[in-house]
Design a protein around this motif. Structure first.
Motif, PDB file in Angstrom:
ATOM      1  N   LEU A   1       9.473  36.093  -1.019  1.00 34.64           N
ATOM      2  CA  LEU A   1      10.428  36.865  -0.244  1.00 34.64           C
ATOM      3  C   LEU A   1      11.799  36.195  -0.268  1.00 34.64           C
ATOM      4  O   LEU A   1      11.894  34.986  -0.527  1.00 34.64           O
ATOM      5  CB  LEU A   1       9.935  36.990   1.206  1.00 34.64           C
ATOM      6  CG  LEU A   1       8.570  37.658   1.386  1.00 34.64           C
ATOM      7  CD1 LEU A   1       8.159  37.613   2.857  1.00 34.64           C
ATOM      8  CD2 LEU A   1       8.592  39.086   0.865  1.00 34.64           C
ATOM      9  N   PRO A   2      12.882  36.929  -0.017  1.00 32.57           N
ATOM     10  CA  PRO A   2      14.225  36.325  -0.017  1.00 32.57           C
ATOM     11  C   PRO A   2      14.301  35.149   0.963  1.00 32.57           C
ATOM     12  O   PRO A   2      13.897  35.262   2.129  1.00 32.57           O
ATOM     13  CB  PRO A   2      15.129  37.478   0.421  1.00 32.57           C
ATOM     14  CG  PRO A   2      14.387  38.705   0.007  1.00 32.57           C
ATOM     15  CD  PRO A   2      12.936  38.385   0.190  1.00 32.57           C
ATOM     16  N   GLY A   3      14.783  34.000   0.476  1.00 35.25           N
ATOM     17  CA  GLY A   3      14.935  32.822   1.310  1.00 35.25           C
ATOM     18  C   GLY A   3      13.652  32.051   1.555  1.00 35.25           C
ATOM     19  O   GLY A   3      13.671  31.020   2.232  1.00 35.25           O
ATOM     20  N   GLN A   4      12.534  32.531   1.029  1.00 32.19           N
ATOM     21  CA  GLN A   4      11.252  31.868   1.256  1.00 32.19           C
ATOM     22  C   GLN A   4      11.079  30.687   0.307  1.00 32.19           C
ATOM     23  O   GLN A   4      11.483  30.734  -0.855  1.00 32.19           O
ATOM     24  CB  GLN A   4      10.114  32.874   1.052  1.00 32.19           C
ATOM     25  CG  GLN A   4       8.748  32.383   1.494  1.00 32.19           C
ATOM     26  CD  GLN A   4       7.681  33.447   1.311  1.00 32.19           C
ATOM     27  OE1 GLN A   4       7.686  34.190   0.327  1.00 32.19           O
ATOM     28  NE2 GLN A   4       6.763  33.557   2.273  1.00 32.19           N
ATOM     29  N   SER A   5      10.474  29.609   0.787  1.00 38.85           N
ATOM     30  CA  SER A   5      10.235  28.438  -0.056  1.00 38.85           C
ATOM     31  C   SER A   5       9.089  28.714  -1.017  1.00 38.85           C
ATOM     32  O   SER A   5       8.263  29.613  -0.801  1.00 38.85           O
ATOM     33  CB  SER A   5       9.890  27.217   0.802  1.00 38.85           C
ATOM     34  OG  SER A   5       8.589  27.359   1.367  1.00 38.85           O
ATOM     35  N   LEU A   6       9.023  27.926  -2.090  1.00 37.73           N
ATOM     36  CA  LEU A   6       7.945  28.095  -3.057  1.00 37.73           C
ATOM     37  C   LEU A   6       6.587  27.843  -2.424  1.00 37.73           C
ATOM     38  O   LEU A   6       5.607  28.516  -2.738  1.00 37.73           O
ATOM     39  CB  LEU A   6       8.150  27.133  -4.239  1.00 37.73           C
ATOM     40  CG  LEU A   6       9.177  27.521  -5.303  1.00 37.73           C
ATOM     41  CD1 LEU A   6       9.155  26.512  -6.439  1.00 37.73           C
ATOM     42  CD2 LEU A   6       8.895  28.903  -5.858  1.00 37.73           C
ATOM     43  N   ARG A   7       6.512  26.845  -1.524  1.00 35.41           N
ATOM     44  CA  ARG A   7       5.214  26.531  -0.927  1.00 35.41           C
ATOM     45  C   ARG A   7       4.706  27.686  -0.077  1.00 35.41           C
ATOM     46  O   ARG A   7       3.514  28.042  -0.146  1.00 35.41           O
ATOM     47  CB  ARG A   7       5.301  25.255  -0.093  1.00 35.41           C
ATOM     48  CG  ARG A   7       3.946  24.854   0.521  1.00 35.41           C
ATOM     49  CD  ARG A   7       4.000  23.469   1.105  1.00 35.41           C
ATOM     50  NE  ARG A   7       4.910  23.373   2.235  1.00 35.41           N
ATOM     51  CZ  ARG A   7       4.585  23.671   3.492  1.00 35.41           C
ATOM     52  NH1 ARG A   7       3.372  24.141   3.771  1.00 35.41           N
ATOM     53  NH2 ARG A   7       5.463  23.529   4.468  1.00 35.41           N
TER      54      ARG A   7
END
Length: 599
Positions: free
Chosen positions: A181-187
């Motif tokens: 999602l937009p702004g979401q971290s890879l983890r």
């Protein structure tokens, strides 16, 4: 046992798939802004033998290939750390332009696994801000479960062990980025795709299926990887040269990576990928099964392009071919040597501009001996030759005293240094009055035949080989010595950890005596008066070898003392996975509690 094999018609990804995958990943928004830290783990306790300083001046293949793949996929904020250069660096303190890395990649051989575990646990100290942690390399390929259940409560570990090559890593990242999602971290994006069961169709992964506290109840394995058949499809490794961390003793990253033109101040040797695979099936070697009994190649043109760029821009002139057996295919060998012989770095021919070395067997070099002069014109200056055992008692690979002597003489005549590699196997005496069965007999024969160096390793259980389990079941593998467990770093071929003898210290001492028979002041003085192409190289090898032997004795003194003390416990069966490994239904009709990877 050997790694499981895919069906013959499903062993390779479709032609062009690697490049298409890179283009797809590069198209996701914000990929070029994701900070990535790659650490090549290194355990200094493995520094034994005459080549113990090479880790200080060598750039291994994994950091280059993975960084190049990430670059081709659109990542630009990458930092590559060699732990042999930066032993104190901590992922928890690493920042790229002030940002915590979102992706932490750790590559480790089995002998460096403890260093990898320490890096993982340190990264977990970041708490909720920790990166997505992936482990790769030989340790992850053959024993992925050991990267889980770390820390005091067993909760810590990697998010995924990648049990394959660069393509598997990129498939995983593609799946994560496609659902981020937009702004979401890879983890957090990874946790989403894992929770939704969207990873099971990517072969070559092992991960825990939950995010619960404590050690995992089970792990999921998606089966053996698919391979990229044509190595020319892999991105040029030279793009990785811009991402290396400069050597230093600090725990934090430098503000900028080491400039490419300054690499030669620290790195003297670069490993380079030529081929993968070998037509021999030695019982102690996992390489053929790992490559699914294929032999993969790259074109001479791409090899030359990489060498010319590295020599011209990074100033490094020594290249080591990370081949399993470069002389395996005559047609490719002849085309490659011919193209290299015609190539130049600027106005300087390869013969003079580079120092190229690689690995081969006595049998294959003898079979293609007419190509040896052409090899020297191509820039081949040293050949590491798997002699293994001159008598063929350990393994028969078409070698023998006369073939070995002939090969060494032809190489020396052409100006190529023969570098011998032998194995000290169980039951082999230190010396025999007749023949070449004894270790010292073989060492002295190889020196007289013209070998400039001699590498001696002990036959050690190799995970993924055909006889791995057998050595444990026969009670040959040491479990504890002097009350201390035998650790992964001691499975390096330099420590005697597998023998039927009730006095393993004798075999350990034999290694040092074998090295001392080759590297000693007498042979150094002999070399002073042996004026030929190799005069300087021979003396340098002797000096480094003598230093290495003395240093190894000092570093191994406590280990040797424990062996002599005789308080030894042995395995009665091969170690099993630390956690049950589930196979998804797409691989097997029903999930099974069985070690599906690297059993």
């Amino acid at each position: 046992m050997e790694l499981p094999q895919r069906p013959k018609d499903d062993r390779f990804v479709p032609a062009g798939a690697f490049r298409r995958l890179c283009q797809q990943i590069a198209g996701y928004p914000g990929v070029d802004q994701i900070p990535v830290l790659f650490v090549y783990a290194f355990d200094p306790r493995t520094r034994l033998g005459p080549f113990y300083l090479y880790d200080k001046v060598l750039i291994p293949g994994a950091p280059r290939s993975v960084a190049a793949a990430l670059h081709a996929a659109g990542f630009r904020r990458i930092r590559v750390v060699l732990q042999s250069w930066n032993p104190r660096l901590r992922p928890s303190l690493a920042r790229l332009d002030g940002d915590i890395p979102q992706l932490l990649l750790i590559s480790s051989m089995q002998i460096h696994s403890q260093a990898a575990y320490d890096l993982i646990v340190d990264a977990w100290s970041l708490g909720e801000n920790r990166p997505l942690i992936l482990a790769g390399g030989p340790k992850a390929i053959y024993e992925p479960w050991d990267f889980f259940g770390l820390g005091l409560d067993g909760s810590q570990g990697v998010d995924v062990a990648v049990t394959g090559e660069e393509y598997v890593l990129l498939e995983l990242l593609d799946r994560i980025l496609a659902h981020r999602l937009p702004g979401q971290s890879l983890r957090h994006a990874f946790e989403l795709v894992r929770r939704e069961g969207l990873l099971t169709d990517i072969p070559g992964l092992v991960y825990r299926p939950d995010n619960e506290p404590g050690p995992p109840q089970a792990l999921v394995s998606t089966g053996p990887q698919r391979l990229v058949k044509d190595l020319d499809e892999l991105p040029p490794a030279v793009t990785s040269l811009a991402y290396f961390e400069p050597p230093h003793p600090r725990r934090e990253l430098s503000q900028r990576p080491l400039p490419v033109e300054q690499l030669c101040r620290h790195a003297k040797i670069v490993t380079i990928l030529n081929t993968r695979g070998c037509h021999f099936r030695c019982h102690y070697c996992p390489i053929p099964a790992y490559n699914q009994f294929s032999f993969r190649t790259r074109s001479p043109e791409s090899l030359i392009e990489e060498i010319v760029y590295t020599r011209s821009h990074a100033g490094i002139r020594t290249f080591f071919g990370a081949d399993d057996n470069f002389f395996n295919d005559r047609g490719l060998l002849e085309r490659t040597f011919q193209a290299m012989a015609e190539a130049k770095v600027g106005q300087e021919p390869f013969r003079d501009a580079i120092f190229f070395s690689t690995e081969a067997t006595v049998f294959d070099v003898h079979k293609h001996q007419d190509l040896i002069p052409l090899a020297r014109e191509a820039g081949l200056r040293a050949l590491w030759i798997g002699v293994e055992d001159l008598t063929g008692t350990l393994v028969k690979k078409g070698q023998g005293p006369e073939k070995t002597r002939t090969v060494f003489q032809l190489l020396r005549k052409a100006g190529i240094a023969p570098m011998a590699m032998i194995i000290h196997h169980d039951g082999q005496p230190l010396w025999t009055w007749k023949g070449l069965y004894g270790l010292l007999n073989q060492v002295n024969f190889l020196r007289r035949a013209g070998a400039l160096t001699c590498q001696i390793t002990l036959l050690t259980p190799s995970v993924g080989s055909k006889t791995y389990e057998k050595l444990f079941e026969e009670g040959k593998v040491l479990r504890t010595v002097g009350g201390k467990p035998v650790e992964d770093y001691q499975y390096d071929g330099n420590h005697c950890i597998a023998t039927a003898s009730d006095r393993p210290w004798i075999r350990q001492l034999n290694i040092f005596l074998g090295y001392a028979a080759f590297y000693n002041p007498v042979n150094f003085l002999r070399g002073l008066f042996q004026v030929d192409h190799f005069w300087r190289t021979r003396l340098e090898c002797q000096l480094l070898g003598m230093t290495g032997v003395v240093g190894s004795l000092v570093r191994a003194r406590k280990w040797l003392a424990r062996l002599i003390a005789g308080k030894i416990e042995r395995y009665t069966a091969a170690p099993q996975p630390r956690f049950p490994v589930l196979t998804p239904s797409w691989v097997c009709p029903q999930p099974v509690l069985a070690p599906a990877v690297g059993d």
